[in-house]
Design a protein around this motif. Structure first.
Motif, PDB file in Angstrom:
ATOM      1  N   GLY A   1      94.956  -8.833  41.486  1.00 37.55           N
ATOM      2  CA  GLY A   1      93.935  -9.873  41.351  1.00 37.55           C
ATOM      3  C   GLY A   1      94.482 -11.261  41.121  1.00 37.55           C
TER       4      GLY A   1
ATOM      5  N   THR B   1      89.601 -15.130  38.590  1.00 42.80           N
ATOM      6  CA  THR B   1      88.670 -14.160  38.012  1.00 42.80           C
ATOM      7  C   THR B   1      89.463 -13.344  37.010  1.00 42.80           C
ATOM      8  OG1 THR B   1      87.380 -14.008  40.047  1.00 42.80           O
ATOM      9  CG2 THR B   1      87.180 -12.183  38.475  1.00 42.80           C
TER      10      THR B   1
ATOM     11  N   TYR C   1      92.991   0.431  38.018  1.00 43.71           N
ATOM     12  CA  TYR C   1      91.769  -0.154  38.582  1.00 43.71           C
ATOM     13  C   TYR C   1      91.978  -0.513  40.051  1.00 43.71           C
ATOM     14  CZ  TYR C   1      93.720  -4.901  37.713  1.00 43.71           C
ATOM     15  OH  TYR C   1      94.495  -6.043  37.681  1.00 43.71           O
TER      16      TYR C   1
ATOM     17  N   ARG D   1      92.448  -5.850  43.958  1.00 42.25           N
ATOM     18  CA  ARG D   1      91.582  -7.017  44.106  1.00 42.25           C
ATOM     19  C   ARG D   1      92.347  -8.120  44.826  1.00 42.25           C
ATOM     20  NH1 ARG D   1      88.838  -8.204  38.325  1.00 42.25           N
ATOM     21  NH2 ARG D   1      90.635  -9.571  38.311  1.00 42.25           N
TER      22      ARG D   1
ATOM     23  N   GLU E   1      93.304 -11.395  46.688  1.00 43.66           N
ATOM     24  CA  GLU E   1      92.640 -12.698  46.717  1.00 43.66           C
ATOM     25  C   GLU E   1      93.210 -13.631  47.787  1.00 43.66           C
ATOM     26  OE1 GLU E   1      90.038 -13.240  45.062  1.00 43.66           O
ATOM     27  OE2 GLU E   1      90.044 -11.871  43.359  1.00 43.66           O
TER      28      GLU E   1
ATOM     29  N   HIS F   1      97.803  -4.861  50.053  1.00 50.02           N
ATOM     30  CA  HIS F   1      96.810  -3.824  49.738  1.00 50.02           C
ATOM     31  C   HIS F   1      96.687  -2.848  50.907  1.00 50.02           C
ATOM     32  CE1 HIS F   1      93.206  -1.781  48.574  1.00 50.02           C
ATOM     33  NE2 HIS F   1      92.453  -2.406  49.467  1.00 50.02           N
TER      34      HIS F   1
END
Length: 307
Positions: A136, A141, A152, A155, A157, A165
């Motif tokens: 992330g 964020t 988790y 994320r 960006e 990813h």
């Protein structure tokens, strides 16, 4: 679920290709693997520095060309007639280094070519550089909790992070296709060499300067250790690990105070060590036996004492 490995050894060294072996992390990986008995073949567009070239074989390869990658992994004239393992580090190294589409296209194509060519060559020991950015970054964020870990969902960006990813998603499918394949993604933090540490004391005055990756870093030599241990890990399947150093880049500010000041609404899952990394390396410690040994504090304090 990852299985813990106790007293991890180096395993049986063999013949390994390192893509991007001329780069910042790549040079450390080449040196580490040579020191532990591997025969190393550096596949890169750029030649390595002289001190690296003298001890490892270098071949100029364009990793965006699948035919070249197949040749490089199956046999290169008098260099080798096959490999035991591949370490894939080559990539546009971060967001903004090239245009978004160029970064994405280059990085995802290179990874596919390496994974697919390794499969064709029958290589079942693959380690590659994923990235902390999938967590992330730059954390505009806030993270869901700290220390962040592998539990988790990714994320991404940026286009760079999106490619990393998708590398992970692709690797999982290659492992599904071949149950004997071990393919490990290492989510490296910001790679540093000893000469970079002179700038670190200045970070302490302004926590916002390094909040983008939760004040973390990875010494290239410890990154190389993680690669070696991932190669030695015996269990097949797909895994990802966060790889950072054990401490933050902040000289006096504690990890707990940084989290409280910059991300006051983010849950802190447990008590934190004074300067403990907020990119959790617990999985890498538990499963790979990873043990970072090169803190920037030792480098800077050592220079101060010598002066």
């Amino acid at each position: 679920m990852s299985r813990a490995v106790v007293d991890m050894t180096d395993g049986a060294a063999g013949r390994v290709a390192v893509t991007g072996g001329s780069g910042k992390l790549g040079r450390a990986v080449v040196a580490e693997l040579l020191d532990h008995g591997w025969e190393v073949h550096n596949l890169d567009q750029a030649p390595p520095p002289g001190h690296v070239r003298a001890h490892s074989a270098y071949t100029r390869i364009d990793l965006t060309d699948y035919g070249q990658v197949v040749e490089a992994l199956t046999g290169i004239d008098d260099r080798h007639r096959g490999l035991d393992a591949v370490v894939h580090l080559a990539a546009v190294p971060g967001p903004g280094v090239a245009g978004n589409a160029a970064t994405f296209s280059n990085n995802i194509r290179c990874s596919y070519n390496v994974f697919a060519a390794a499969r064709l060559a029958g290589i079942r020991n693959v380690v590659w550089a994923s990235s902390e950015t999938v967590l992330g970054l730059p954390f505009e964020t806030p993270p869901p909790y700290v220390p962040v870990d592998e539990e988790y969902a990714a994320r991404p960006e940026t286009s760079y992070s999106l490619a990393k990813h998708l590398d992970e998603q692709m690797a999982a499918q290659f492992a599904r296709w071949d149950p004997q394949l071990k393919i490990i993604g290492l989510r490296f933090s910001n790679v540093m060499e000893p000469h970079d540490y002179a700038a670190f004391p200045a970070f302490d005055a302004d926590p916002s300067l390094r909040k983008w990756n939760l004040w973390s870093y990875i010494d290239a030599r410890d990154g190389a250790q993680a690669v070696r241990r991932a190669l030695a890990y015996p269990n097949p399947g797909f895994e990802v690990f966060i790889i950072a150093n054990a401490d933050t880049v902040m000289a006096t500010r504690t990890s707990a105070s940084l989290a409280a000041e910059v991300y006051p609404d983010v849950p802190v899952l447990r008590d934190l060590g004074e300067h403990e990394t907020l990119l959790s390396i617990e999985k890498a410690r538990r499963v790979l036996g990873y043990d970072p040994r090169h803190s920037w504090r030792d480098e800077v304090h050592g220079r101060t004492q010598q002066a």
